[in-house]
Design a protein around this motif. Structure first.
Motif, PDB file in Angstrom:
ATOM      1  N   GLU A 185       0.826  -1.199   0.000  1.00 47.96           N
ATOM      2  CA  GLU A 185       0.000   0.000   0.000  1.00 47.96           C
ATOM      3  C   GLU A 185       0.866   1.256   0.000  1.00 47.96           C
ATOM      4  OE1 GLU A 185      -3.224   0.239  -0.441  1.00 47.96           O
ATOM      5  OE2 GLU A 185      -3.311  -1.929  -0.652  1.00 47.96           O
ATOM      6  N   TRP A 186       2.018   1.183   0.662  1.00 49.33           N
ATOM      7  CA  TRP A 186       2.954   2.309   0.652  1.00 49.33           C
ATOM      8  C   TRP A 186       3.450   2.578  -0.769  1.00 49.33           C
ATOM      9  CZ3 TRP A 186       8.233   1.526  -0.592  1.00 49.33           C
ATOM     10  CH2 TRP A 186       9.001   2.702  -0.580  1.00 49.33           C
ATOM     11  N   VAL A 187       3.815   1.514  -1.489  1.00 49.16           N
ATOM     12  CA  VAL A 187       4.294   1.685  -2.868  1.00 49.16           C
ATOM     13  C   VAL A 187       3.217   2.363  -3.713  1.00 49.16           C
ATOM     14  CG1 VAL A 187       4.961   0.472  -4.979  1.00 49.16           C
ATOM     15  CG2 VAL A 187       5.932  -0.234  -2.786  1.00 49.16           C
ATOM     16  N   ALA A 188       1.982   1.877  -3.592  1.00 51.55           N
ATOM     17  CA  ALA A 188       0.885   2.447  -4.380  1.00 51.55           C
ATOM     18  C   ALA A 188       0.594   3.886  -3.969  1.00 51.55           C
ATOM     19  CB  ALA A 188      -0.362   1.579  -4.229  1.00 51.55           C
ATOM     20  N   LEU A 244      -2.666   6.028   5.137  1.00 55.07           N
ATOM     21  CA  LEU A 244      -2.971   6.392   6.523  1.00 55.07           C
ATOM     22  C   LEU A 244      -3.525   5.241   7.366  1.00 55.07           C
ATOM     23  CD1 LEU A 244      -3.219   8.415   8.828  1.00 55.07           C
ATOM     24  CD2 LEU A 244      -5.363   9.233   7.779  1.00 55.07           C
ATOM     25  N   PRO A 245      -4.551   4.509   6.898  1.00 52.80           N
ATOM     26  CA  PRO A 245      -5.065   3.433   7.763  1.00 52.80           C
ATOM     27  C   PRO A 245      -4.037   2.351   8.045  1.00 52.80           C
ATOM     28  CG  PRO A 245      -6.176   3.433   5.626  1.00 52.80           C
ATOM     29  CD  PRO A 245      -5.339   4.659   5.675  1.00 52.80           C
ATOM     30  N   TRP A 246      -3.148   2.102   7.112  1.00 54.57           N
ATOM     31  CA  TRP A 246      -2.119   1.091   7.314  1.00 54.57           C
ATOM     32  C   TRP A 246      -1.073   1.579   8.302  1.00 54.57           C
ATOM     33  CZ3 TRP A 246      -2.789  -3.766   5.851  1.00 54.57           C
ATOM     34  CH2 TRP A 246      -3.775  -4.019   4.897  1.00 54.57           C
ATOM     35  N   LEU A 247      -0.735   2.863   8.241  1.00 49.84           N
ATOM     36  CA  LEU A 247       0.190   3.418   9.221  1.00 49.84           C
ATOM     37  C   LEU A 247      -0.405   3.295  10.618  1.00 49.84           C
ATOM     38  CD1 LEU A 247       2.736   4.982  10.020  1.00 49.84           C
ATOM     39  CD2 LEU A 247       1.512   7.108   9.497  1.00 49.84           C
TER      40      LEU A 247
END
Length: 504
Positions: free
Chosen positions: A118-121, A132-135
């Motif tokens: 998700e960071w890459v995307a 944000l939600p993943w962080l």
């Protein structure tokens, strides 16, 4: 039970879970270099399962029983013997792992695997909201980890930091960083006010990627990286993975209009790779066959990238070769102009592209922000604005979007809270080591001018690599250099090298 038999069983078990870890490392390498995007979901399940299996074996109560039998026996009478080091470090690891439930370990592996994708995307889309939600999920899990592990200081950050730099604390790092900042600020101001500045025009032009690969592999091999036991590939974020004895993998990224990013990225990761290849393969799977800390690891990469790779002796040999490979942009370039250009200082947005003088400001910003994120003082949604404000205040630049701001690093998506300060520790250690090696070897500049880096590599093998985890990082540096961790050699080195570049 006989202590020797117990010790042998401990080592067998240690090698077993290290082999599981190597499988995870290989899957992670593949995830960042070869795996198609649609494989992300199942890869997270694979990594989660392996993490759980490794945790079960490392936290098996039988390990505690074996440690209790061996501890206090004649086998560990000499505290610096391989047996004593292995038992001490296995105890340290066992105590930490038994505090973590398998469910948390597996969930961390699953979430961080997905979060990295998700960071890459999000980075590609310049969309912090997507990440944000993943962080938030990663931070919640890391708080749980810190609560489980605990720290004598009571600071949850210390519980996470100890995994990367054993024995270090946030308060100790703050003192070191404050001292470094106090000395660096006048140097940065003097450079900013210099009127005779390097001209980066000498580095403008087209640098074909295939030729960048040739030069990178030539330099890597010449300074000691063994391609029979390693390889160089391409990834979005350069990294080094010491998967197993005889299998060390490094990556870089290429831009045809930028010679420096790939070249110095290769030198950096080769430094990590040389450390991995310098560990005793016969001790793989034990603490005496493993690196001691990320700060020490980073000292090796920064030493080769900056203290060697940006020096005049190094380029005395390699500049003529670079000119032949890149005839259009460098064919008529003068050595002094080229050397000054690769040592220019200018505030930047991207940590991995930062110059050597301002680099540590990037790290100190991250150190402060992640401590605030972990403690809850900084809500994740406020990270972009807090990031931008610190860059405006400390470096005088403002990111135009999240991609070149708070989304530029993979570390938080991977759950690596406490990792960033080891970069600055690596810079401190590297300057101390290079200073001592230069004094000891005597003709190091002459050797590097001939393209011979092996005397330096052998010195590092003897003073750092072969010791593995025999000493804690601070003691290892003191034994290698004669002084405890100290920012003054780094500041002195920067003044001596960048003073002439800016005619100060």
């Amino acid at each position: 039970m006989d202590p020797r038999a117990s010790y042998d069983e401990l080592i067998r078990r240690s090698r077993e879970w290290s082999t599981l870890s190597s499988c995870s490392a290989l899957l992670s390498w593949d995830e960042q270099t070869m795996m198609p995007p649609s494989g992300s979901s199942f890869r997270s399940e694979q990594l989660g399962l392996l993490a759980g299996l490794e945790h079960d074996r490392a936290a098996d109560p039988r390990v505690g029983e074996l440690l209790a039998i061996v501890e206090g026996s004649d086998l560990v009478a000499d505290p610096e013997s391989p047996e004593a080091v292995n038992v001490r470090e296995l105890r340290r690891s066992f105590d930490r792992k038994t505090k973590l439930p398998r469910s948390l370990v597996e969930e961390l592996a699953r979430v961080t695997s997905r979060a990295q994708h998700e960071w890459v995307a999000a980075r590609k889309a310049r969309d912090f909201g997507r990440f944000l939600p993943w962080l938030g999920r990663v931070l919640s899990l890391k708080r749980q980890e810190a609560d489980c592990v605990g720290a004598p200081s009571g600071d949850p950050y210390d519980a996470l930091l100890d995994e990367y730099e054993p024995g270090a604390t946030a308060s100790q790092l703050s003192r070191l960083f404050d001292a470094l900042r106090a000395d660096l600020v006048p140097l940065v101001e003097a450079i900013a006010g210099a009127t005779d500045r390097p001209d980066p025009a000498v580095l403008k032009g087209t640098f074909p990627v295939d030729r960048q690969k040739i030069l990178g592999e030539l330099v890597a091999s010449s300074i000691g990286f063994d391609f029979d036991r390693g390889r160089l590939d391409t990834s979005a974020h350069p990294f080094c993975s010491g998967i197993a004895p005889g299998d060390c993998r490094i990556t870089t990224r290429y831009r045809p209009d930028d010679f420096e990013e790939s070249f110095f990225g290769v030198l950096h990761e080769v430094g990590h790779g040389l450390y991995e290849q310098g560990l005793d393969p016969d001790r793989f799977g034990t603490p005496m066959g493993a690196s001691v800390s990320l700060g020490i690891h980073e000292s090796q990469s920064r030493l080769w990238e900056n203290l060697v790779g940006r020096g005049r002796p190094f380029w005395t040999h390699w500049f003529p070769i670079a000119r032949r490979l890149f005839r259009d942009p460098l064919g008529h370039a003068e050595f002094d102009a080229f050397h000054r250009a690769i040592n220019r200082v200018e505030p930047s947005l991207i940590r991995t592209q930062a110059d050597e003088v301002t680099y540590n400001l990037h790290i100190i910003i991250r150190f402060d922000l992640e401590r605030a994120l972990l403690s809850g003082d900084l809500p994740p949604a406020d990270l972009p604005s807090a990031w931008d404000e610190r860059y405006r205040h400390d470096l005088g630049v403002v990111p135009p979007d999240a991609s070149s701001g708070c989304l530029q690093d993979v570390h938080w998506s991977a759950g690596l809270i406490g990792y960033f300060p080891t970069y600055t520790l690596g810079n401190l250690y590297a300057a101390q080591l290079f200073d001592r090696a230069t004094a000891t070897l005597g003709d190091l500049d002459q050797s590097l001018s001939r393209g011979d880096a092996l005397p330096l590599l052998h010195w590092l093998r003897d003073h750092i690599h072969r010791h593995a985890r025999r000493h804690c990082p601070a003691l290892l540096i003191q034994r290698a250099t004669g002084s405890p961790p100290d920012p003054s050699p780094l500041v002195r080195s920067l003044r001596e090298r960048y003073g002439p570049v800016y005619r100060l």
